[in-house]
Design an enzyme around this catalytic site. Structure first.
Site, PDB file in Angstrom:
ATOM      1  N   ASN A 208       6.549   1.605  -6.801  1.00 16.36           N
ATOM      2  CA  ASN A 208       6.604   3.051  -7.040  1.00 16.36           C
ATOM      3  C   ASN A 208       8.043   3.467  -7.317  1.00 16.36           C
ATOM      4  O   ASN A 208       8.930   2.622  -7.384  1.00 16.36           O
ATOM      5  CB  ASN A 208       6.018   3.790  -5.826  1.00 16.36           C
ATOM      6  CG  ASN A 208       6.744   3.406  -4.555  1.00 16.36           C
ATOM      7  OD1 ASN A 208       7.930   3.663  -4.408  1.00 16.36           O
ATOM      8  ND2 ASN A 208       6.034   2.740  -3.640  1.00 16.36           N
ATOM      9  N   ASP A 277       0.094   2.169  -0.949  1.00 13.46           N
ATOM     10  CA  ASP A 277      -1.162   2.387  -0.224  1.00 13.46           C
ATOM     11  C   ASP A 277      -2.154   1.257  -0.476  1.00 13.46           C
ATOM     12  O   ASP A 277      -3.062   1.043   0.323  1.00 13.46           O
ATOM     13  CB  ASP A 277      -1.769   3.730  -0.629  1.00 13.46           C
ATOM     14  CG  ASP A 277      -0.926   4.878  -0.076  1.00 13.46           C
ATOM     15  OD1 ASP A 277      -0.537   4.797   1.103  1.00 13.46           O
ATOM     16  OD2 ASP A 277      -0.636   5.822  -0.824  1.00 13.46           O
ATOM     17  N   LYS A 287       0.612 -17.165 -13.602  1.00 13.82           N
ATOM     18  CA  LYS A 287       0.742 -15.940 -14.391  1.00 13.82           C
ATOM     19  C   LYS A 287      -0.568 -15.668 -15.128  1.00 13.82           C
ATOM     20  O   LYS A 287      -1.109 -16.559 -15.794  1.00 13.82           O
ATOM     21  CB  LYS A 287       1.895 -16.100 -15.394  1.00 13.82           C
ATOM     22  CG  LYS A 287       2.183 -14.821 -16.136  1.00 13.82           C
ATOM     23  CD  LYS A 287       3.347 -14.975 -17.091  1.00 13.82           C
ATOM     24  CE  LYS A 287       3.436 -13.741 -17.961  1.00 13.82           C
ATOM     25  NZ  LYS A 287       4.364 -13.912 -19.073  1.00 13.82           N
ATOM     26  N   LYS A 334      -0.608  15.405   8.518  1.00 13.45           N
ATOM     27  CA  LYS A 334      -0.049  14.059   8.762  1.00 13.45           C
ATOM     28  C   LYS A 334       0.573  13.939  10.141  1.00 13.45           C
ATOM     29  O   LYS A 334       0.467  12.902  10.795  1.00 13.45           O
ATOM     30  CB  LYS A 334       1.008  13.744   7.698  1.00 13.45           C
ATOM     31  CG  LYS A 334       0.475  12.808   6.636  1.00 13.45           C
ATOM     32  CD  LYS A 334       1.393  12.675   5.476  1.00 13.45           C
ATOM     33  CE  LYS A 334       0.600  12.986   4.222  1.00 13.45           C
ATOM     34  NZ  LYS A 334       1.372  12.846   3.002  1.00 13.45           N
TER      35      LYS A 334
HETATM   36  O1  C5P Z   1       0.046   9.316   4.195  1.00 10.17           O
HETATM   37  P1  C5P Z   1       1.315   9.195   3.441  1.00 10.17           P
HETATM   38  O2  C5P Z   1       1.441   7.938   2.643  1.00 10.17           O
HETATM   39  O3  C5P Z   1       1.681  10.384   2.633  1.00 10.17           O
HETATM   40  O4  C5P Z   1       2.411   9.139   4.608  1.00 10.17           O
HETATM   41  C1  C5P Z   1       3.749   8.936   4.340  1.00 10.17           C
HETATM   42  C2  C5P Z   1       4.425   8.374   5.563  1.00 10.17           C
HETATM   43  O5  C5P Z   1       3.672   7.280   6.074  1.00 10.17           O
HETATM   44  C3  C5P Z   1       5.780   7.813   5.234  1.00 10.17           C
HETATM   45  O6  C5P Z   1       6.625   7.973   6.350  1.00 10.17           O
HETATM   46  C4  C5P Z   1       5.468   6.365   4.926  1.00 10.17           C
HETATM   47  O7  C5P Z   1       6.612   5.549   5.158  1.00 10.17           O
HETATM   48  C5  C5P Z   1       4.337   6.057   5.892  1.00 10.17           C
HETATM   49  N1  C5P Z   1       3.355   5.087   5.403  1.00 10.17           N
HETATM   50  C6  C5P Z   1       3.140   3.930   6.100  1.00 10.17           C
HETATM   51  N2  C5P Z   1       2.223   3.006   5.663  1.00 10.17           N
HETATM   52  C7  C5P Z   1       1.494   3.233   4.562  1.00 10.17           C
HETATM   53  C8  C5P Z   1       1.700   4.419   3.840  1.00 10.17           C
HETATM   54  C9  C5P Z   1       2.629   5.320   4.288  1.00 10.17           C
HETATM   55  O8  C5P Z   1       3.809   3.717   7.113  1.00 10.17           O
HETATM   56  N3  C5P Z   1       0.631   2.329   4.174  1.00 10.17           N
END
Ligand code: C5P
Length: 393
Positions: A208, A277, A287, A334
């Protein structure tokens, strides 16, 4: 550095020319700079050059025609907020260690109570010489800050340790120590940063737009506040912040493992990383060949922060939320869902906030929906506010 009174001491090493850039950068950063040179240093760089860029008369001789009736070496010594000796020769280091005051600079160094920063630069054999090393340890023992020289090709044609570090590195180092506090003394803080990389095959990955700048700024400020700081970082080009232990990871799974292994002894975790995510369900061993269309199956990554929230003991947890809409509403949710002590929310659709820029505009959201909105400021300033908020927690 703004408004700080810095005396730059220049001694007779070939790296004296680099001190010109150091003085220029300090001046541009808003410091008031006065330069003191040894007589031999003036053979490498004319005092005129330093005079022009510092906008102050350069001091070299002890017994010149006095222009005002201050005792000059004492006037400098009390004016200074810090002395930076760059480059520092073996000779000046020895004089400092043994209290020899036979020129303007060494005399001032005895007369000042300001912090002193020494940047040795010399031939690698000279630097490694037991006399020089012993003298440096005497200075360290007295609280003098010593910056290790860099390794590389030296002016004498030898490869080795002895190069004067970059002026920016010297400046960051001085700035770090002058700004040190004890806000988080004795605490251990884990900071995550950067965008994780999820492999598709041996040459491709999904990631990202996170640059890591926000997390690196937070780690620097945590260390500056006295915390033992562990930075768990996805790959970036950023340099390791001063005073920080860095662990490089690639994927979300690796990031989780690294954080989990330090979590029990941590007092706080600040999750500034943009954790992917999803990851690819099956990473190809070879590859993948080009095809007309390609379908990748993605599976959900663990939510690191949520899992830390579930088994929270003494730890304070700070999360980040990058959104493009309904920032506050999503943020409040959150905080609850991940059991956080604070959330730093920002709208990344704004051009002066979020990914890859040096500024950010954030809102702190606390449990109970308490909200503190900060104006747009540098990521370093945001980081300082986050560390202050953590100390308050
Ligand atoms: O739910 P979201 O991705 O928006 O949350 C963001 C927060 O959660 C950030 O602090 C990010 O570092 C953390 N996060 C995490 N593991 C994930 C996704 C996000 O710790 N898989």
């Amino acid at each position: 550095m703004k408004g700080k009174h810095i005396v730059v001491g220049v001694t007779a090493g070939i790296a004296a020319y680099k001190a010109v850039e150091l003085v220029s950068r300090l001046y541009k950063a808003g410091a008031e700079v006065k330069v003191v040179m040894t007589r031999n240093a003036t053979k490498f760089v004319s005092p005129l050059v330093f005079g022009e860029i510092s906008k102050h008369k350069v001091a070299v001789e002890m017994f010149e025609n006095v222009q005002d009736w201050n005792v000059e070496h004492i006037a400098y010594a009390t004016w200074a907020d810090a002395y930076v000796i760059a480059p520092a020769t073996a000779n000046m280091i020895a004089k400092m260690a043994y209290g020899i005051a036979d020129d303007m600079l060494s005399t001032q160094l005895l007369a000042t109570t300001a912090p002193v920063f020494v940047c040795p630069a010399m031939n690698s054999n000279m630097y490694a010489h037991p006399t020089v090393q012993e003298n440096l340890s005497i200075l360290r023992g007295r609280g003098v800050h010593v910056l290790e020289p860099d390794s590389g090709l030296l002016a004498c044609g030898v490869e080795g340790k002895g190069r004067l570090p970059d002026p920016q590195k010297i400046m960051d180092w001085v700035d770090f120590h002058l700004g040190k506090t004890e806000l988080l003394q004795g605490k251990t803080v884990i900071v995550s940063a950067g965008g994780t990389q999820e492999a598709i095959d041996p040459v491709r990955y999904i990631t990202n737009r996170s640059s890591g700048k926000m997390g690196y700024a937070v780690a620097l400020k945590a260390a500056q506040a006295g915390a033992k700081t562990i930075l768990v970082s996805a790959p970036t080009d950023l340099a390791v912040p001063i005073g920080v232990e860095r662990i490089i990871v690639c994927s979300a799974t690796e990031m989780k493992e690294a954080i989990d292994s330090h979590y029990d002894s941590a007092d706080a975790v600040i999750m500034a990383a943009a954790v992917a995510d999803y990851r690819v369900a099956e990473v190809a061993n070879n590859k993948i060949k080009k095809q007309e269309t390609m379908i990748l199956e993605l599976v959900k990554n663990p939510d690191i922060l949520a899992s830390l929230g579930e088994r929270k003991q003494q730890q304070k947890l700070i999360g980040f939320a990058a959104e493009t809409q309904d920032v506050i509403a999503y943020g409040k949710e959150k905080v609850r869902k991940k059991n956080l002590d604070m959330l730093v929310a920002n709208d990344v659709s704004k051009s002066n906030a979020g990914f890859d820029v040096d500024t950010n505009e954030v809102t702190f959201i606390y449990p109970g929906d308490q909200i503190v909105s900060l104006p747009n400021m540098s990521k370093l300033d945001v980081a300082e506010r986050i560390i202050q908020a953590l100390a308050d927690l």
